[in-house]
Design a protein around this motif. Structure first.
Motif, PDB file in Angstrom:
ATOM      1  N   ASN A 260       0.821  -1.214   0.000  1.00  0.00           N
ATOM      2  CA  ASN A 260       0.000   0.000   0.000  1.00  0.00           C
ATOM      3  C   ASN A 260       0.857   1.266   0.000  1.00  0.00           C
ATOM      4  O   ASN A 260       0.533   2.246  -0.669  1.00  0.00           O
ATOM      5  N   TYR A 261       1.933   1.247   0.745  1.00  0.00           N
ATOM      6  CA  TYR A 261       2.853   2.382   0.785  1.00  0.00           C
ATOM      7  C   TYR A 261       3.448   2.627  -0.609  1.00  0.00           C
ATOM      8  O   TYR A 261       3.457   3.760  -1.116  1.00  0.00           O
ATOM      9  N   ASN A 264       0.850   3.988  -3.035  1.00  0.00           N
ATOM     10  CA  ASN A 264       0.616   5.423  -2.856  1.00  0.00           C
ATOM     11  C   ASN A 264       1.726   6.246  -3.502  1.00  0.00           C
ATOM     12  O   ASN A 264       1.466   7.280  -4.126  1.00  0.00           O
ATOM     13  N   GLU A 267       1.045   5.935  -7.378  1.00  0.00           N
ATOM     14  CA  GLU A 267      -0.140   6.645  -7.857  1.00  0.00           C
ATOM     15  C   GLU A 267       0.039   8.163  -7.833  1.00  0.00           C
ATOM     16  O   GLU A 267      -0.510   8.878  -8.668  1.00  0.00           O
ATOM     17  N   ASN A 268       0.841   8.648  -6.889  1.00  0.00           N
ATOM     18  CA  ASN A 268       1.063  10.084  -6.779  1.00  0.00           C
ATOM     19  C   ASN A 268       2.263  10.566  -7.587  1.00  0.00           C
ATOM     20  O   ASN A 268       2.569  11.763  -7.586  1.00  0.00           O
TER      21      ASN A 268
END
Length: 509
Positions: A260-261, A264, A267-268
């Motif tokens: 998940n880290y 993120n 995605e950013n």
């Protein structure tokens, strides 16, 4: 390959100018008895060179010249024919060589978790050298824990490459940190903010938003993912509890947190969008060209700075080895528990015990300080110098890269001697790598064996690798990743777990 029977060589060489730079009393002990091991050499035989072939891994763009090679041959009384395998294609090339039997007197095996490699070792293809090491002045100093970690079910199928326990860590643009007003990160949250600022706050000052926080490459193990995973507290490969129950790392909450880290970051735009198709050399070039500001691999810090010359003037780098998940504790994964692989001797090429002993003497001699310096620095006065402070310094980088650098990864031991680096960033990195020993996380399966993992573990690992990449890139959700884990278990993972648990139980008896 048909070879002459060559007996032992006896020689003693001490380089006093190097002792002051990299070993002190320990170096005197290690090199003072060089070549005294093994059986006696009959008169007239000592002048005959050992002719050997070596299937070896090449970590540079081109093989080395003969400048340093000839010096190594002179010292070891040998004639070496290298068959270099590029690092990028080592898995395919080495497994093909094992399958076809087209090997060499010495074979460098670094992929110790590869199922084809482990199966070949267990099949009896290579000599068991465990009973011979104590007959050689350098090889006898290989620690018992290293021998154990390098063995499979108690059998040592080659001379272990001795490595630092954990070399992983980050390299961060210190000048960019100063530009965006951030300190060196100590937690995962702070690291995320650094990646964000390096992407959004124009750290290179060119007025464009053309930089990315994390550069990365298409390798979960040696990319940022494995390192970030250890920061989150993910077990290294496997978790084993007090009852002996084994759980693969990707079936833990910490692994999912890392996914998940990383997702993120991706995605950013804080993680390079092309990471899944980027090779290590391209990742390094991106960093050197100022396209990225965070690199995984403290050991490469000096090379990164060298690559930046003429591209990024004024680059300041800082190595970072302590990132916590917020609990104030530090963790870093250990690759092979201090073992970088094996120098193995196939029975198809090394047909007699006498030949094996002579090759072991050759490997033993490679650990002598003089050869260590040849493979690390090259020729003193030509490639390197020792300054007034006792620091090691490359004189001619281009010549060193051509003549010496390809040999650096072939040293049987990286820990027997140490050099003070004249580059303060590299010296700091070296010290942090040593500090990693204090909180390195070991893989409990390194000395264990699983028949199923040997047979198809590498192929099965692709299930998790593909699912991890897809998750990071937003092509798979948590439910989909958990399905991949179940698919791994059904494909043989459950059996692998059971076999490791049984092997662990036997090892404890």
């Amino acid at each position: 390959m048909k070879k002459k029977l060559i007996c032992m060589v006896i020689f003693i060489t001490v380089m006093s100018t190097l002792l002051s730079a990299c070993g002190g009393n320990k170096a005197n002990e290690a090199t003072g008895n060089a070549g005294t091991s093994g059986s006696a050499t009959p008169a007239g035989e000592s002048e005959k060179p050992l002719e050997l072939t070596w299937l070896n891994i090449l970590h540079t763009a081109s093989p080395p010249t003969d400048v340093v090679k000839s010096k190594i041959e002179e010292y070891t009384k040998s004639k070496i024919t290298f068959n270099w395998v590029p690092d990028a294609s080592k898995e395919e090339r080495i497994t093909t060589a094992l399958a076809s039997g087209e090997l060499a007197d010495i074979v460098t095996l670094t992929m110790m978790t590869n199922s084809s490699v482990r199966s070949s070792l267990k099949s009896g293809l290579f000599w068991d050298v465990g009973a011979y090491l104590d007959d050689y002045d350098n090889l006898k100093n290989i620690p018992a824990e290293v021998r154990t970690a390098a063995s499979i079910e108690g059998v040592l199928y080659g001379v272990p490459f001795q490595k630092n326990l954990a070399r992983s860590g980050l390299v961060i643009r210190k000048d960019w940190l100063d530009k965006v007003g951030l300190a060196v990160p100590t937690t995962l949250d702070e690291l995320y903010e650094v990646a964000k600022a390096f992407t959004e706050k124009d750290p290179d000052g060119n007025g464009k938003q053309d930089t990315t926080g994390f550069g990365d490459r298409s390798d979960l193990r040696y990319s940022s993912f494995k390192l970030l995973s250890s920061y989150f507290g993910t077990p290294n490969g496997w978790k084993v509890d007090e009852s002996g129950k084994f759980t693969p790392e990707f079936d833990t909450p910490e692994y999912l947190q890392t996914l998940n880290y990383s997702r993120n970051l991706y995605e950013n735009g804080y993680l390079a969008k092309d990471f899944a198709v980027t090779a290590k050399t391209d990742q390094q070039q991106q960093f050197a060209q100022g396209k990225t500001g965070i690199y995984t691999g403290m050991v490469d810090i000096k090379n990164l700075h060298d690559l930046s010359q003429g591209l990024q003037e004024g680059m300041e780098l800082v190595p970072v080895n302590k990132i916590s998940n917020g609990d104030g504790k530090y963790r870093v994964w250990s690759e092979g528990s201090g073992v970088g692989g094996l120098l193995a001797f196939p029975k198809s090429e090394v047909k007699t015990e006498e030949e094996l002993k002579r090759l072991l003497q050759f490997v033993n001699d490679l650990i002598d300080e003089e050869v260590f310096m040849l493979m690390t620095g090259g020729i003193k006065g030509t490639h390197y110098e020792i300054d007034a402070d006792g620091a090691f310094k490359i004189i001619d980088l281009e010549k060193w890269q051509a003549d010496v650098q390809p040999f650096a990864s072939s040293r049987p031991s990286e820990v027997t001697f140490s050099l003070k680096d004249a580059n303060p960033e590299k010296e700091m990195s070296n010290q942090l790598i040593k500090e990693n020993n204090d909180f390195a996380v070991l893989d409990p399966t390194v000395p264990l064996d699983s028949a199923t993992a040997n047979e198809k573990g590498t192929e099965m690992a692709k299930i998790i690798t593909d699912a991890s990449f897809k998750f990071i890139m937003g092509e798979l959700d948590e439910a989909g990743f958990k399905e991949a884990v179940e698919s791994w278990k059904k494909s043989g993972g459950t059996q692998i777990i059971a076999e490791y648990e049984e092997a662990y139980k036997k090892a404890k008896q």
